[in-house]
Design an enzyme around this catalytic site. Structure first.
Site, short mmCIF file in Angstrom:
data_model
loop_
_atom_site.label_atom_id
_atom_site.label_comp_id
_atom_site.label_asym_id
_atom_site.label_seq_id
_atom_site.Cartn_x
_atom_site.Cartn_y
_atom_site.Cartn_z
N ASP A 126 -11.98 4.02 1.15
CA ASP A 126 -11.07 2.85 0.63
C ASP A 126 -11.56 1.55 1.02
O ASP A 126 -11.88 1.22 2.36
CB ASP A 126 -9.63 3.13 1.18
CG ASP A 126 -8.51 1.93 0.50
OD1 ASP A 126 -8.94 0.96 0.27
OD2 ASP A 126 -7.43 2.31 0.64
N ARG A 128 -10.77 -1.56 0.21
CA ARG A 128 -9.66 -2.59 0.25
C ARG A 128 -9.59 -3.37 1.74
O ARG A 128 -9.67 -2.81 2.79
CB ARG A 128 -8.36 -2.22 -0.23
CG ARG A 128 -8.31 -1.80 -1.75
CD ARG A 128 -7.10 -1.32 -2.30
NE ARG A 128 -6.89 -0.11 -1.49
CZ ARG A 128 -5.81 0.64 -1.52
NH1 ARG A 128 -4.80 0.33 -2.48
NH2 ARG A 128 -5.32 1.66 -0.94
#
Length: 194
Positions: A126, A128
């Site tokens: 991930d 983000r």
């Protein structure tokens, strides 16, 4: 470096009292959007959803993920309670972008799960970041939230950026035969509370 660059009233289906505030990094990067429904009270924890853009799920109704359901569900829930904020973050494919997300889909079709597919492409599971979301909230006058999420990383990311998460509000939707493995991976390997 994020700053608001435009704002407009945009009535939505089931949430007519809505305005959208566009934020842009000073380096000219992609815009993030704050979708403000109603008139949230800055003195109380505001019902908030951090939603990473998902072209396939949000716009096309893809069954491979639960993103479209989460987006529409959050708008409906915020409108139902009367006020809140949905931050629509320009972090497609968990931050790897649309083209790489499609490449990850190809790998998933060959048997890799979501995490392994991203890593095969050279990315973290991930990519983000949540500092932009925290800055947008602060600019809008909100320092405390009731966060609609199943992702503990979002709770930790906002907290690390100075936003008080007073409550994690469960935000789940039924699976289908196309996203069952994806959702199981989110829970087992991503720590999502499904």
């Amino acid at each position: 470096t994020l700053r608001p660059v435009s704002e407009a009233r945009v009535p939505l289906l089931d949430a007519e009292d809505t305005r959208i505030v566009a934020f842009r990094p000073t380096d000219g990067g992609l815009e993030h959007l704050a979708i403000v429904i109603g008139e949230p009270d800055a003195e109380a924890p505001v019902l908030t959803r951090l939603h990473s853009e998902c072209f396939t799920g949000d716009l096309l109704g893809s069954l491979r993920c639960d993103c479209g359901d989460q987006l529409r569900g959050a708008i409906n829930e915020i409108a139902r309670v009367g006020a809140g904020v949905l931050l629509y973050l320009a972090q497609e494919g968990r931050g790897i972008g649309l083209v790489n997300k499609l490449r990850a889909y190809e790998l998933q079709d060959r048997g890799f799960d979501t995490v392994d597919a991203n890593e095969q492409l050279g990315f973290d599971a991930d990519e983000r970041v949540y500092l932009p979301a925290a800055r947008m909230l602060r600019h809008l006058g909100f320092n405390r939230v009731r966060l609609m999420t199943n992702n503990t990383d979002k709770v930790a990311g906002l907290a690390a950026s100075g936003v008080v998460v007073e409550e994690r509000v469960r935000h789940t939707f039924p699976s289908n035969k196309h996203n069952e493995v994806y959702l199981r991976t989110k829970a087992a390997r991503g720590g999502h509370l499904l």
